[in-house]
Enzyme design. Sequence first.
Site, mmCIF file in Angstrom:
data_model
loop_
_atom_site.group_PDB
_atom_site.id
_atom_site.type_symbol
_atom_site.label_atom_id
_atom_site.label_comp_id
_atom_site.label_asym_id
_atom_site.label_seq_id
_atom_site.Cartn_x
_atom_site.Cartn_y
_atom_site.Cartn_z
ATOM 1 N N HIS A 18 -12.560 17.148 -8.984
ATOM 2 C CA HIS A 18 -11.665 18.258 -8.659
ATOM 3 C C HIS A 18 -11.541 19.212 -9.846
ATOM 4 O O HIS A 18 -11.498 20.431 -9.670
ATOM 5 C CB HIS A 18 -10.285 17.731 -8.276
ATOM 6 N N ASP A 115 -4.172 22.244 -6.024
ATOM 7 C CA ASP A 115 -5.081 21.334 -5.333
ATOM 8 C C ASP A 115 -4.364 20.721 -4.130
ATOM 9 O O ASP A 115 -3.212 21.050 -3.837
ATOM 10 C CB ASP A 115 -5.554 20.260 -6.309
#
Length: 483
Positions: A18, A115
């Site tokens: 990520h 996120d």
Amino acid sequence: MADDQLHVVMFPFFAFGHVSPFIQLSNKLSSHGVRISFFTIPGFIPRIQNLLIPSPTTQIVPLQLPPSLGFPPNIAGTFDFPSSVSPKFVVAIDLIQPQVKALLSELKPDFVLLDFAQNWLPSLASELGIKTMLFSVFSGIANAYLLAPGRLTGIEGPPSVDDLRRPPQGFPKRFGRNNVNVADSSSDLIKTFEAQNILFVYKSKISENASIYDRFQGGLSGSTAVVIKSCFEMEGPYLDFMKSQLNKPFIVTGPLVPQPPSEKLDAKWDKWLAQFPSKSVIFCSFGSEAVLNQEQIREVALGLELTGLPFLLVLHFPAKVNAKTELEHALPIGFFERTKDMGIVHVGWVPQQLILRHNSVGCYLCHAGFSSLIEGLVNDCQLVLLPLQGDQFFNSMLMCENGIMKAGIEVNRRDRDGYFGKEDIFAAVQTIMTEIEKEPGKSIRSNQKKWHKFLQEKDVQEKYISDMISEMKKILVDNPFVD
């Protein structure tokens, strides 16, 4: 700092798969004059510093994990622990809300890019007059299949394996797998073992008793805009489908092609690779966090041996696992002796971009992570894909067979449990490395060349970033916070 300079806070989940796309986007934005503040935990800072392009307007802001969770001070994200511990990082993100609020109050950015896990951040930022954008690091096809707001429409309770084998209503009909045309939402599109794997997205109740899907939807609904790491040239139908599900600005970053590395390949790797002919070496790696079991390691290694081609197999094991012991149990007696002149099995980190760029590397066998696929195409490698989890199944679908891009080949696997054998590895590699084009422009190799060329077109990439910045400035003008 110019009055009209944008200031963006990047806040990825604490896993390097990520973090990496947030770094890539930061580099693209900072090259256009955007000021970047990058939130992360101390253990990630050395890697991020190494990959962020130095700029006087870019800074890394450390976040301190709560001591009550028992994490070591310099933990480097999810890779330092088994996957079963990953939910603790979501709990940690929830517990640092006061810390994040204090930092945002001080920094006063225009936007925060969040996120999937930070579903509480849009409302917190809104209190401070700061806009938020959910940045999904997954491909357009994975977002469309797994995370579109209407994914669970018509499904009572948690979805079943059969539910997940069928695409959501309205999913693009033209593209499928194994020459399946998805005529309607009753058609199965993915395999049984893949559907079993992705169940965790909807059923894993983590912090606040919410699943990954729940948290993503929370962030999605609360954010001012949605950002996807992709481009319309590669994934137009899936991006259009995702956009149709949203009632807010939808921004596409482009493929975020990484900058060519400035350093040189270590002499030990260069010397070993240079002894083989051009485009003959198979580089086999499954990302920084994927862990193969002993049976999978054995079949991959033996499949590589069967090809008769030189290979570099890179493996990772969880912290506190004895890699030597694992390999001794996974690989048959005599494997290292038989392959000592043609193959290397390496445990741990390698300079992947530099290895892929080497003239001797011709085939990239990987897990179909979206960033890895881009790196493989940029460096003109033939792609053999062995997706292992989550979004990787859909990335492979996009890249192979009856997908849009048709630039790689997927290893055949059994439907019910995903089993593959050495013959499956061998067959996939042999097909891609010996392919003869029967019809001009219709082979996997010709498609791979087309996408390789496309990813070299810097003007296309720059336009996506310029358009993103223009859209952000427009959002600030059209949707000002009123005191």
